[in-house]
Design an enzyme around this catalytic site. Sequence first.
Site, PDB file in Angstrom:
ATOM      1  N   ALA A 130       0.833  -1.213   0.000  1.00 48.42           N
ATOM      2  CA  ALA A 130       0.000   0.000   0.000  1.00 48.42           C
ATOM      3  C   ALA A 130       0.862   1.254   0.000  1.00 48.42           C
ATOM      4  O   ALA A 130       1.579   1.519   0.974  1.00 48.42           O
ATOM      5  CB  ALA A 130      -0.924   0.016   1.214  1.00 48.42           C
ATOM      6  N   SER A 132       0.246   4.670  -2.737  1.00 51.57           N
ATOM      7  CA  SER A 132      -0.724   5.715  -3.075  1.00 51.57           C
ATOM      8  C   SER A 132      -2.106   5.398  -2.498  1.00 51.57           C
ATOM      9  O   SER A 132      -2.830   6.297  -2.060  1.00 51.57           O
ATOM     10  CB  SER A 132      -0.865   5.834  -4.597  1.00 51.57           C
ATOM     11  OG  SER A 132       0.382   5.983  -5.208  1.00 51.57           O
ATOM     12  N   ARG A 268      33.153  27.033 -19.028  1.00 52.11           N
ATOM     13  CA  ARG A 268      33.418  26.094 -20.131  1.00 52.11           C
ATOM     14  C   ARG A 268      33.324  26.808 -21.483  1.00 52.11           C
ATOM     15  O   ARG A 268      32.335  27.498 -21.766  1.00 52.11           O
ATOM     16  CB  ARG A 268      32.377  24.962 -20.069  1.00 52.11           C
ATOM     17  CG  ARG A 268      32.507  23.923 -21.151  1.00 52.11           C
ATOM     18  CD  ARG A 268      33.677  23.011 -20.887  1.00 52.11           C
ATOM     19  NE  ARG A 268      33.767  21.944 -21.870  1.00 52.11           N
ATOM     20  CZ  ARG A 268      34.767  21.088 -21.922  1.00 52.11           C
ATOM     21  NH1 ARG A 268      35.760  21.164 -21.040  1.00 52.11           N
ATOM     22  NH2 ARG A 268      34.792  20.144 -22.845  1.00 52.11           N
ATOM     23  N   GLU A 363       5.410  11.211  -0.877  1.00 58.13           N
ATOM     24  CA  GLU A 363       4.457  12.247  -0.443  1.00 58.13           C
ATOM     25  C   GLU A 363       3.458  12.594  -1.560  1.00 58.13           C
ATOM     26  O   GLU A 363       3.181  13.772  -1.827  1.00 58.13           O
ATOM     27  CB  GLU A 363       5.198  13.484   0.068  1.00 58.13           C
ATOM     28  CG  GLU A 363       6.161  13.094   1.182  1.00 58.13           C
ATOM     29  CD  GLU A 363       6.072  13.961   2.398  1.00 58.13           C
ATOM     30  OE1 GLU A 363       5.048  14.623   2.605  1.00 58.13           O
ATOM     31  OE2 GLU A 363       7.045  13.950   3.170  1.00 58.13           O
ATOM     32  N   SER A 366       3.474  12.296  -8.615  1.00 59.20           N
ATOM     33  CA  SER A 366       2.989  13.388  -9.476  1.00 59.20           C
ATOM     34  C   SER A 366       1.609  13.054 -10.051  1.00 59.20           C
ATOM     35  O   SER A 366       0.780  13.956 -10.228  1.00 59.20           O
ATOM     36  CB  SER A 366       3.976  13.646 -10.623  1.00 59.20           C
ATOM     37  OG  SER A 366       5.160  14.173 -10.093  1.00 59.20           O
TER      38      SER A 366
HETATM   39  C1  LIG Z   1      13.185   7.722  -0.786  1.00 61.11           C
HETATM   40  C2  LIG Z   1      11.795   7.440  -0.297  1.00 61.11           C
HETATM   41  C3  LIG Z   1      11.443   7.780   0.999  1.00 61.11           C
HETATM   42  C4  LIG Z   1      10.168   7.485   1.480  1.00 61.11           C
HETATM   43  N1  LIG Z   1       9.850   7.799   2.797  1.00 61.11           N
HETATM   44  C5  LIG Z   1       8.634   7.446   3.287  1.00 61.11           C
HETATM   45  C6  LIG Z   1       8.323   7.667   4.673  1.00 61.11           C
HETATM   46  O1  LIG Z   1       9.133   8.222   5.443  1.00 61.11           O
HETATM   47  N2  LIG Z   1       7.111   7.255   5.137  1.00 61.11           N
HETATM   48  C7  LIG Z   1       6.194   6.645   4.329  1.00 61.11           C
HETATM   49  O2  LIG Z   1       5.131   6.287   4.823  1.00 61.11           O
HETATM   50  N3  LIG Z   1       6.468   6.420   3.014  1.00 61.11           N
HETATM   51  C8  LIG Z   1       7.660   6.795   2.471  1.00 61.11           C
HETATM   52  N4  LIG Z   1       7.947   6.550   1.144  1.00 61.11           N
HETATM   53  C9  LIG Z   1       6.984   5.834   0.318  1.00 61.11           C
HETATM   54  C10 LIG Z   1       6.240   6.703  -0.667  1.00 61.11           C
HETATM   55  O3  LIG Z   1       5.394   7.606  -0.002  1.00 61.11           O
HETATM   56  C11 LIG Z   1       5.498   5.802  -1.661  1.00 61.11           C
HETATM   57  O4  LIG Z   1       6.489   5.169  -2.437  1.00 61.11           O
HETATM   58  C12 LIG Z   1       4.512   6.559  -2.516  1.00 61.11           C
HETATM   59  O5  LIG Z   1       3.387   6.934  -1.777  1.00 61.11           O
HETATM   60  C13 LIG Z   1       4.037   5.755  -3.743  1.00 61.11           C
HETATM   61  O6  LIG Z   1       3.602   4.498  -3.374  1.00 61.11           O
HETATM   62  P1  LIG Z   1       4.156   3.183  -4.139  1.00 61.11           P
HETATM   63  O7  LIG Z   1       5.637   3.303  -4.218  1.00 61.11           O
HETATM   64  O8  LIG Z   1       3.577   2.012  -3.450  1.00 61.11           O
HETATM   65  O9  LIG Z   1       3.581   3.295  -5.605  1.00 61.11           O
HETATM   66  P2  LIG Z   1       2.127   2.848  -6.091  1.00 61.11           P
HETATM   67  O10 LIG Z   1       1.088   3.475  -5.252  1.00 61.11           O
HETATM   68  O11 LIG Z   1       2.103   1.375  -6.231  1.00 61.11           O
HETATM   69  O12 LIG Z   1       2.093   3.490  -7.558  1.00 61.11           O
HETATM   70  C14 LIG Z   1       2.798   2.929  -8.667  1.00 61.11           C
HETATM   71  C15 LIG Z   1       2.587   3.849  -9.867  1.00 61.11           C
HETATM   72  O13 LIG Z   1       1.197   3.892 -10.187  1.00 61.11           O
HETATM   73  C16 LIG Z   1       0.727   5.234 -10.185  1.00 61.11           C
HETATM   74  N5  LIG Z   1      -0.636   5.288  -9.674  1.00 61.11           N
HETATM   75  C17 LIG Z   1      -1.118   4.767  -8.511  1.00 61.11           C
HETATM   76  N6  LIG Z   1      -2.420   5.025  -8.383  1.00 61.11           N
HETATM   77  C18 LIG Z   1      -2.780   5.740  -9.488  1.00 61.11           C
HETATM   78  C19 LIG Z   1      -3.986   6.325  -9.966  1.00 61.11           C
HETATM   79  N7  LIG Z   1      -5.113   6.267  -9.240  1.00 61.11           N
HETATM   80  N8  LIG Z   1      -3.978   6.955 -11.163  1.00 61.11           N
HETATM   81  C20 LIG Z   1      -2.855   7.049 -11.884  1.00 61.11           C
HETATM   82  N9  LIG Z   1      -1.676   6.543 -11.505  1.00 61.11           N
HETATM   83  C21 LIG Z   1      -1.644   5.891 -10.315  1.00 61.11           C
HETATM   84  C22 LIG Z   1       1.689   5.978  -9.262  1.00 61.11           C
HETATM   85  O14 LIG Z   1       1.688   7.367  -9.518  1.00 61.11           O
HETATM   86  C23 LIG Z   1       3.006   5.298  -9.614  1.00 61.11           C
HETATM   87  O15 LIG Z   1       3.522   5.865 -10.781  1.00 61.11           O
HETATM   88  C24 LIG Z   1       9.216   6.858   0.625  1.00 61.11           C
HETATM   89  C25 LIG Z   1       9.574   6.535  -0.689  1.00 61.11           C
HETATM   90  C26 LIG Z   1      10.845   6.816  -1.159  1.00 61.11           C
HETATM   91  C27 LIG Z   1      11.196   6.450  -2.568  1.00 61.11           C
END
Ligand SMILES: Cc1cc2nc3c(=O)[nH]c(=O)nc-3n(C[C@H](O)[C@H](O)[C@H](O)COP(=O)(O)OP(=O)(O)OC[C@H]3O[C@@H](n4cnc5c(N)ncnc54)[C@H](O)[C@@H]3O)c2cc1C
Length: 407
Positions: A130, A132, A268, A363, A366
């Site tokens: 989980a 987004s 440069r 957070e 995009s």
């Molecule tokens: C360096 C780093 C630090 C982080 N620190 C924290 C932290 O301190 N605490 C914390 O809780 N989390 C943290 N995160 C997690 C981060 O918040 C999540 O990675 C982020 O919310 C996206 O979730 P996911 O990676 O599961 O992607 P997913 O939700 O699986 O999404 C995968 C792709 O599908 C797209 N997508 C998803 N739903 C839709 C939709 N409805 N319509 C169109 N496109 C969609 C997304 O934009 C993305 O491109 C961190 C992540 C990173 C990389």
Amino acid sequence: MDFALNEEQLQAQKMVRDYVAKEVIPTIGEWDRKQEMNPAVLPRMAELGILGICIPVRYGGQGFDYITLGLVCEELERGDTTLRVIMSVHMGLNSLSLLQWGTEEQKQRFLVPQARGEQYGAFGLTEPGAGSDVAALASTARRVGDKYILNGEKMWISLATKAHNFLVVAKTDPDKGARGMTAFIVTRDMPGVTTGDLHGKLGVRAGSTGWIAMQDVEVPVENRLGEEGEGFKIAMSALDNGRYTVAAGATGLIRACLEDSLKYAHDRKTFGKPIAEHQLIKQKIAYMQQWYDAARLLYLRAGWLKNQGQRNTRETSMAKWYATDASVKAALEAVQIHGAYGFSDEYPVERYLRNSKGAVIYEGTSEIHQLMQADYALGYREDRPLRCELPAYDPELWQSEAEAIGN
Ligand SMILES: Cc1cc2nc3c(=O)[nH]c(=O)nc-3n(C[C@H](O)[C@H](O)[C@H](O)COP(=O)(O)OP(=O)(O)OC[C@H]3O[C@@H](n4cnc5c(N)ncnc54)[C@H](O)[C@@H]3O)c2cc1C
């Protein structure tokens, strides 16, 4: 409308700018290459008061306003994204949530040591299944007497192996989806809490990103933040503050790309003149300046709204979306301006590019911000008042030791 910064804001900005110039920029490349966090960073940020910059004096902070928080984040990320990430989780997501939703007792117990920098805070929302889709999280909290028993795993958590206190969200009523979620303050010393680091990241390599596992963790009811069922709202309000720090930080990253590119473009030479004099290089510089100015104005608008105590979910989302997208574009152009040298870690621009990519994912990706902005514009989304709003900034109150603030 007043676009000028006041004396206090300028003073805090200068303090952080000097720290970054003297202590961060000269060493950060080495830590990024080692893929380790410099152990001096957190204690030094604590010593300088950065970890409590906009927390009222009564709660151990420095008593500056929310605009100063943005300025500080811009300066930190001018040096390296990892320092701003610290502020995003420790201050934006954790400490400001305690200021907004915490009881006086919780503020004294957790906010005071965090604002003094004696303890560090983190935020655990994301899970292996989980991101987004926050309502899909699987962690559970079962009430037994005056305790909750927490089980679950949090993934991609910044400061997972460094923080003392984690603000986590778990399901108390799994059948109710987003309305069945509750927020808790889990501390590292609670039996059943284990953490680890993640390796092999594209960017924020000098930072700490990891996981938190909770196995039958007994959390006293006094550690519940807000009411049962308010976890989703608390998480979203935390993101309003976290995203603000990300927006301001990404603005600093655009500035880093611009400043380094200006210097390189003057130095440069090709075809008998500095590359700065070629029209296509000027175009890149012009865009970077435009991105910087627009990103800065957007985060300052969000900071101004926070100071007034007005809801700013829409404006903060816009600032975060714009600034982080623009920072990726600025970093790509900075690498291009540096030619082959931009492709090497001899210059910091390749690090800027790798770091910029994280902020368009965390957070709110995009894509999520685009959906939010479209829904606001179309009238499908509106902000309703919360039971506890982030308190408006009041200079006298923020400097007072005597008066409780918030709940
Ligand atoms: C360096 C780093 C630090 C982080 N620190 C924290 C932290 O301190 N605490 C914390 O809780 N989390 C943290 N995160 C997690 C981060 O918040 C999540 O990675 C982020 O919310 C996206 O979730 P996911 O990676 O599961 O992607 P997913 O939700 O699986 O999404 C995968 C792709 O599908 C797209 N997508 C998803 N739903 C839709 C939709 N409805 N319509 C169109 N496109 C969609 C997304 O934009 C993305 O491109 C961190 C992540 C990173 C990389």
